[in-house]
Scaffold this active site. Sequence first.
Site, PDB file in Angstrom:
ATOM      1  N   ASP A 181     -14.832 -45.912  45.296  1.00 50.16           N
ATOM      2  CA  ASP A 181     -14.638 -45.327  43.975  1.00 50.16           C
ATOM      3  C   ASP A 181     -14.765 -46.458  42.949  1.00 50.16           C
ATOM      4  OD1 ASP A 181     -14.196 -43.648  41.868  1.00 50.16           O
ATOM      5  OD2 ASP A 181     -12.385 -42.749  42.671  1.00 50.16           O
TER       6      ASP A 181
HETATM    7  C1  NOJ Z   1     -13.767 -42.566  39.216  1.00 54.10           C
HETATM    8  C2  NOJ Z   1     -13.422 -41.227  39.807  1.00 54.10           C
HETATM    9  O1  NOJ Z   1     -12.240 -41.353  40.585  1.00 54.10           O
HETATM   10  C3  NOJ Z   1     -14.512 -40.646  40.677  1.00 54.10           C
HETATM   11  O2  NOJ Z   1     -14.153 -39.347  41.024  1.00 54.10           O
HETATM   12  C4  NOJ Z   1     -15.824 -40.674  39.956  1.00 54.10           C
HETATM   13  O3  NOJ Z   1     -16.828 -40.104  40.763  1.00 54.10           O
HETATM   14  C5  NOJ Z   1     -16.164 -42.110  39.611  1.00 54.10           C
HETATM   15  N1  NOJ Z   1     -15.140 -42.655  38.733  1.00 54.10           N
HETATM   16  C6  NOJ Z   1     -17.523 -42.246  38.921  1.00 54.10           C
HETATM   17  O4  NOJ Z   1     -17.478 -41.694  37.672  1.00 54.10           O
END
Ligand code: NOJ
Length: 735
Positions: free
Chosen positions: A300
């Site tokens: 993530d």
């Molecule tokens: C953080 C988020 O937790 C995740 O769900 C998302 O896909 C990514 N950022 C990219 O935007």
Amino acid sequence: MITFVTKFDTMENRLTKSAILATFLALMPASGFAQLYKNADAPVADRVADLMSRMTVEEKIWQLNQAGFGNNKNINNIGEKLKHIPPQIGSLIYTDDDVSLRNAMQWKAMEESRLGIPILFGYDVIHGYRTVYPISLAQACSWNTELAEAMSSVAAREAKSGGIDWTFSPMIDVARDPRWGRVAEGYGEDPYTNARFAIAAVKGYQGDTLSGEGNIAACLKHYIGYGASTGGRDYSCTEISDQALWDTYIPPYQAGVNAGAATVMSSFNDINGVPSTASRFLQTDILRGRLGFDGFVVSDWNAVEQLVSQGVAADRAQAAAMALNAGVDLDMGDNAYAENLAALLESGDVAMETIDRSVALILALKFRLGLFENPYTPELPVEKTMLQPAGRELALRLAEESMVLLKNKDGVLPLDKQLRIALIGPMAADKGHLLGSWSGHGRWEDVSSVLDGMKDRFGDKVKYSKGCDFDGDDTSLFAEAVAAASESDVIVLCLGEKREWSGENASRASIELPVIQKKLIKELHATGKPIVLVLTNGRPLVLTEEEPLCASILEMWQPGVEGGVATAAILSGDINPSGKLAMTFPRHVGQIPVFYCERPRARRDQGFYQDIPTEPLYDFAYGLSYTDYTYGDINISSNADGTYTATVAVTNTGNRDGLETVHWFVTDPVSSISRPAKELKFFEKKQIKKGATVVYSFEIDPIRDLAFVNSKGEPVLEKGRYILTVKDKIKTIEL
Ligand code: NOJ
């Protein structure tokens, strides 16, 4: 490398020349001076191996990195923006909707990197790209996985036209704490429901083959247990027993992997003190070894660097080594792999085979998507690619089917067309908040508000008054709203949450309506006119105070572009509501977590709250209709292959056609470990015309539906009695 395109070509020329080049290469023999990795007919594994044999270590390391790119609308800045991104980078999160910017960047990768490896463009396409659909939690309440699959397919097509190859969706984190803002993004509190919608989403995004027209790669996230964030506080730690891991959190991932999801995203939380992003046990032993996942894992955003904040890595270098060695192949946003892997290789903290393995997985997806053959996105007019009538029609159906009628006293709904309606509330004329969080490239101008929908159905019978803002303490609009209510026969009151109150980093300690909105309800209640409360929110709310003041309550969720039309269709009775809750509505925030499949208490007649009822306000799978359904007895027959067929006949005894979802629950009353009071094992939604009877059936496979998994993830099927429940009907199976 053969280059017969120039930097100054128009995109049209570039596309034609790329096509000619691809055809030329395809006609070349697989050996000789043609590079095997450019031969579209060669097997993916051979293409990967050939390409990797040509790559330097530095080029390989670049493939393991993802950065953000886009949003710069100033044409003069495009060159400037591209300058900072190395052409060898593996992937970009493309936040722009300008296809030419993506193509320009891809052009740089194809032409300025030594081997011409295309970039993989990812984006959060969660509940639509330009055509925005109801949030995932709402979709779950529709119990219509066919619509969810169709929605993902339209979203994929639009995203692909917008230059996106890969979505960070579906989110399948089972979530039982509505204070956690991200409950909006998943499919509720039940593992089986999340599993079914995971399959639908993966199939919708990826289609039959990843290289098919309009298909994009899916990403199961956030692996794993992120929904258990302590106290509903985002990014916090999680306490998950081995039993809960297998029982609750793994099943949706197993389903998504079996459906062929191309990628998985590691989560922020830790399990047993080891952050998922650093856990070899989770990322490799379980995900690949046990669940059989063969795609790649992306961290993530900043999750690698955050291993330092989480106290398991001393610095970014150590964090990078931990994540890569755990099995996290692509570093999202940290730049920690790019900065450190070369030195870590030198020091022996990461092995070349580990880097190679991750690079191979990422390249394999690029080949499977057909990016080497078709690296560019055709630049078509958006009127041809976005917000197409069929996609909007689908948005309408999904919105209609996902709204949940929570209360309807004395049949106040549907509203008679002759009634004078006071349409009140900060949400009534609003458009933007109906989009919800993570609304892709959706625009508020595309949305039909409740006011638009109501005017269409009821014309000048509707009198609008805002009443108050979403929050704050300004009561100056109350008087006008009360006057409008007094001159009407019924009040339709549109309240709820702003879109930014749910989603990522949007935890809330109180999940009640803001004080100003509650005050407005009380003022309007004093007029004596019946109140139909219409709610827009991204999580279950505590409605205990409001419930007695309202004649009807319709949960519209964050319904997307057709939300207003769908709401008016339900209020007018043109559509019979059929949504049922995929997440329990607590009576009080102090009950949280409260969910339907808790294990039984030690004392069944004691241990209740002394100050409030222990039951939630609205249960999982609860939802009303304008018609009535009568359930017959459950019949079970056993089949030669050891399975059982259970059937139940449902009769529509009311005077409207309807769509009814039947939920099949299983209870294992005596087992070697205490099992949930009941567990959802199957659901199905069908139309039942008024007066008609429809038979629903459930094929019971004992290992799949009656066994439990133990804390090691092994299925255990015990002899004894199992109870099958559908609504108020019960039947036992003896094994
Ligand atoms: C953080 C988020 O937790 C995740 O769900 C998302 O896909 C990514 N950022 C990219 O935007």
